[in-house]
Every structure is written in structure tokens, then in C-alpha cells.
Scaffold this motif. Structure first.
Motif, PDB file in Angstrom:
ATOM      1  N   GLN A  32       0.853  -1.101  -0.075  1.00  0.00           N
ATOM      2  CA  GLN A  32       0.037  -0.043  -0.101  1.00  0.00           C
ATOM      3  C   GLN A  32       0.944   1.207   0.047  1.00  0.00           C
ATOM      4  O   GLN A  32       1.804   1.478   0.687  1.00  0.00           O
ATOM      5  CB  GLN A  32      -1.021   0.173   1.362  1.00  0.00           C
ATOM      6  CG  GLN A  32      -1.913   0.949   1.256  1.00  0.00           C
ATOM      7  CD  GLN A  32      -2.967   0.924   2.271  1.00  0.00           C
ATOM      8  OE1 GLN A  32      -2.616   0.516   3.338  1.00  0.00           O
ATOM      9  NE2 GLN A  32      -4.086   1.403   2.095  1.00  0.00           N
ATOM     10  N   LEU A  33       0.617   2.311  -0.791  1.00  0.00           N
ATOM     11  CA  LEU A  33       1.344   3.509  -0.971  1.00  0.00           C
ATOM     12  C   LEU A  33       0.882   4.404   0.157  1.00  0.00           C
ATOM     13  O   LEU A  33      -0.226   4.559   0.517  1.00  0.00           O
ATOM     14  CB  LEU A  33       0.880   4.154  -2.105  1.00  0.00           C
ATOM     15  CG  LEU A  33       1.699   5.471  -2.404  1.00  0.00           C
ATOM     16  CD1 LEU A  33       3.407   5.464  -2.437  1.00  0.00           C
ATOM     17  CD2 LEU A  33       1.400   5.866  -3.852  1.00  0.00           C
ATOM     18  N   LEU A  34       1.740   4.704   0.930  1.00  0.00           N
ATOM     19  CA  LEU A  34       1.771   5.663   2.172  1.00  0.00           C
ATOM     20  C   LEU A  34       2.238   7.232   2.097  1.00  0.00           C
ATOM     21  O   LEU A  34       3.456   7.128   1.265  1.00  0.00           O
ATOM     22  CB  LEU A  34       2.309   4.912   3.366  1.00  0.00           C
ATOM     23  CG  LEU A  34       1.622   3.556   3.559  1.00  0.00           C
ATOM     24  CD1 LEU A  34       2.497   2.913   4.662  1.00  0.00           C
ATOM     25  CD2 LEU A  34       0.196   3.370   4.022  1.00  0.00           C
ATOM     26  N   PHE A  35       1.546   8.052   2.577  1.00  0.00           N
ATOM     27  CA  PHE A  35       2.317   9.360   2.537  1.00  0.00           C
ATOM     28  C   PHE A  35       1.907  10.097   4.088  1.00  0.00           C
ATOM     29  O   PHE A  35       0.720  10.170   4.473  1.00  0.00           O
ATOM     30  CB  PHE A  35       1.471  10.012   1.476  1.00  0.00           C
ATOM     31  CG  PHE A  35       1.851  11.484   1.147  1.00  0.00           C
ATOM     32  CD1 PHE A  35       3.138  11.607   0.561  1.00  0.00           C
ATOM     33  CD2 PHE A  35       1.262  12.747   1.486  1.00  0.00           C
ATOM     34  CE1 PHE A  35       3.710  12.773  -0.085  1.00  0.00           C
ATOM     35  CE2 PHE A  35       1.871  13.690   1.151  1.00  0.00           C
ATOM     36  CZ  PHE A  35       2.921  14.090   0.306  1.00  0.00           C
ATOM     37  N   ASN A  36       2.923  10.840   4.427  1.00  0.00           N
ATOM     38  CA  ASN A  36       3.004  11.858   5.422  1.00  0.00           C
ATOM     39  C   ASN A  36       2.861  13.238   5.212  1.00  0.00           C
ATOM     40  O   ASN A  36       3.785  13.527   4.962  1.00  0.00           O
ATOM     41  CB  ASN A  36       4.150  11.484   6.376  1.00  0.00           C
ATOM     42  CG  ASN A  36       4.059  11.925   7.807  1.00  0.00           C
ATOM     43  OD1 ASN A  36       3.442  13.029   7.978  1.00  0.00           O
ATOM     44  ND2 ASN A  36       4.682  11.414   8.869  1.00  0.00           N
ATOM     45  N   PRO A  37       1.507  13.701   5.383  1.00  0.00           N
ATOM     46  CA  PRO A  37       1.517  15.155   5.072  1.00  0.00           C
ATOM     47  C   PRO A  37       2.292  16.085   6.196  1.00  0.00           C
ATOM     48  O   PRO A  37       2.534  17.150   5.801  1.00  0.00           O
ATOM     49  CB  PRO A  37      -0.091  15.517   5.342  1.00  0.00           C
ATOM     50  CG  PRO A  37      -0.456  14.115   5.955  1.00  0.00           C
ATOM     51  CD  PRO A  37       0.181  12.886   5.916  1.00  0.00           C
TER      52      PRO A  37
END
Length: 325
Positions: free
Chosen positions: A301-306
Motif C-alpha cells: 500500500q502506498l503511504l504518505f505523511n502530510p
């Protein structure tokens, strides 16, 4: 049911050399009454999130089928000397001889290297492995009595995403100082041609924090790949450090490291546990391990930390990414 050869029946004194006995089952018996028995041997300790999630998925699937399951922790991430790992494997072999499970499953490299390979290679008892990193061939697998799922990481995908935000090509590698992480680095270089400009292998939170700070000025992007062996790990301090000091894009393949990284492609430990459970059930139904081909994990799963993104001035998340703060 498996009956061990005499040389595999080890007394507690033989296993431990007369020393005080180690706790055999570091987690309680997880079982439903039944005639079919499976022992799951975890290389590491309870509280290591990746392995705990493998075990939870594994146990859930087998309990649903009325299988009696025990989980044994070798604790070789925190007790990692050669003598400690060899002793933990000998103790696990004694448990197998005493409890006589119908199938044994092992999670991660150390249980394969120290338990399966020297004690049970081509023995009568069937084995299923999972969480073994990158290459089963270095242990001579598969065996006549063993099959499993090899764990690989989406390193090229992570680096491709990082490069879109990096100002140069220098890549750093920051991880706990363990044989597994050294092995992973070697396979990144061998399989994917990754040329790490700097490598930091650390054994404490202070060492990790120092390396993280140094990386901001010495490389253009940084891979964060494991802190489970750091017994003094300070998650709040690490999060504050990442959110206030990050100057380069950082990536990981573990979801629980996302508070400190810009982005990740997270492997799913449940995939390993569910596959191992289904393989064990097939073996309990009479299928030979040699008839079950080796597999590789495929889900992620592609994850991103804003929060980290704002720190770097990045305004747009990748398409389909799940936000993780």
C-alpha cells in the motif's frame, strides 16, 4: 504425527547447559482444543509489530479451523549473540520434541538459520516458513519437508517516488544493526543495483537520532528500514525530530515507520501469516510440503505523511496514497 529421532530429543539441561531455564512460551497458549497441533516459532519477541501481525493473522486462520496453536518467541533480535541464538533454537527444538506438533511454522531468518536448517532439514516434521528475507536459497531451501513465502521489499518503487522530490542522487540507508538489515542492504545492491552513498547501522535511539541528523546534510534521500532491535527506541522523540529536522525526502517499507518518513510502500504482514496458515492447513490435510511451491509477497500500500510533506514544501500527495501521520 511426527516422532523425533532420538538425537532430536533434548533434555532441558542439555539445551541450556545446566543454566537457569529460559521461558519457553513467551506468549500464552493460543489454542482451541483439537487433535491437530501447529507450533509457530517467531524469531523475535512479542511486541515486534511486524511479527505480531504475522502471528495474529496466522493464529486467526488456524483457530477458525479448530487447530490447536502455540506461539514461541526466540527473542533473537534483542538477544542476538551467537550463543544466545543457538541456545534459543535448541530450546525450540526441545519444545518440538516434547509437544510433537503436526506442523511447525517459522517466521523470519533466524528461526530458519538456527532452528530449521541445523535441526530439522529433511526431517519427518513438516515446516512452513514466512518472513524470510530476499533469498531462501542461502539456506538450501526448499527442503523435502519445508516450503514457505519469501519476503521481498518494493525498494525500486520507493526510490522512484523519493527521486521525484530529491535534489540529487545520493541515497542513504539507516537501520538497526542486525544481520537481517545487513542482508537486506546487500540484496538491494545485488538485485536492484542500489548504490548507497552512506550507510548508518545503529544500536540505540541516540545513534539513530545522530545518524538521522547527519543524513540530512550528507545524502539527498534516505531509506528508513527498521528499529525493532533498539530497546531504548523513543517514538515521541523520533517523531519530533523528523517533523522539525527533516530536509530531504525519506522513505520506508514499514507502515509503523511512517511517522518519521515522507512516503512508503508498506508490505502487509498479514499476507505472510495468512499464506503460512493456508499452507499449514494443506499439510494437515495430507499435502507434502514439497508439493507446495515457494511464494513471494505481492501486496502493498502506498503511504504518505502530510506533516513531513509540509516540512519539505510538498503540497500534493501521490495518487491513491493513504495518509499516515
Amino acid at each position: 504425527m511426527y516422532r523425533p529421532a532420538p538425537k532430536q530429543v533434548l533434555s532441558r539441561r542439555a539445551v541450556l547447559g545446566g543454566a537457569m531455564a529460559l521461558p519457553v512460551l513467551s506468549s500464552p497458549l493460543i489454542a482451541q482444543t483439537g487433535t491437530r497441533r501447529v507450533l509457530h516459532v517467531d524469531s523475535y519477541h512479542r511486541g515486534n509489530e511486524w511479527n505480531d501481525r504475522i502471528a495474529a493473522a496466522f493464529v486467526s486462520a488456524l483457530e477458525a479451523e479448530g487447530v490447536e496453536v502455540r506461539v514461541l518467541h526466540m527473542d533473537t533480535k534483542r538477544r542476538s549473540s551467537e550463543a544466545e541464538m543457538t541456545g534459543a533454537a535448541a530450546e525450540a527444538a526441545r519444545v518440538i520434541a516434547d509437544w510433537q506438533p503436526d506442523v511447525v511454522t517459522v517466521s523470519d531468518d533466524n528461526a530458519v538459520k538456527y532452528l530449521l536448517m541445523p535441526h530439522f532439514r529433511d526431517a519427518d516434521v513438516p515446516f512452513v516458513f514466512c518472513g524470510l528475507n530476499w533469498d531462501a536459497g542461502i539456506y538450501g531451501l526448499p527442503y523435502a519437508n519445508a516450503t514457505g513465502m519469501v519476503e521481498v521489499s518494493p525498494i525500486p518503487q520507493i526510490l522512484r517516488l523519493l527521486r521525484a522530490h530529491a535534489k540529487g542522487d545520493r541515497i542513504g540507508y539507516l537501520a538497526e544493526d542486525t544481520p537481517t538489515k545487513r542482508k537486506e542492504q546487500a540484496f538491494h545492491e545485488k538485485l536492484f543495483g542500489v548504490d548507497y552513498a552512506r550507510t548508518w547501522l545503529v544500536s540505540s535511539y541516540a545513534g539513530w537520532a545522530e545518524a538521522f541528523e547527519a543524513a540530512q546534510g550528507e545524502v539527498d534521500m534516505l531509506m528508513l528500514l527498521g528499529v525493532g532491535a533498539l530497546t531504548d527506541w523513543d517514538a515521541p522523540a523520533a517523531r519530533q525530530l523528523a517533523e522539525t529536522r527533516t530536509r530531504i525526502p525519506t522513505g520506508t517499507d514499514f507502515e509503523w515507520l511512517m511517522p518519521y518518513a515522507l512516503l512508503g510502500v508498506g508490505k502487509l504482514p498479514e499476507e505472510q501469516g495468512e499464506w503460512a496458515a493456508q499452507a499449514a492447513l494443506r499439510i494437515l490435510d495430507g499435502v507434502s510440503p514439497s508439493e507446495i511451491p515457494l511464494a513471494h509477497n505481492t501486496k502493498g500500500q502506498l503511504l504518505f505523511n502530510p506533516r513531513i510533506a509540509r516540512r519539505l514544501g510538498i503540497e500534493e500527495a501521490p495518487a491513491l496514497a493513504r495518509m499516515v501521520e
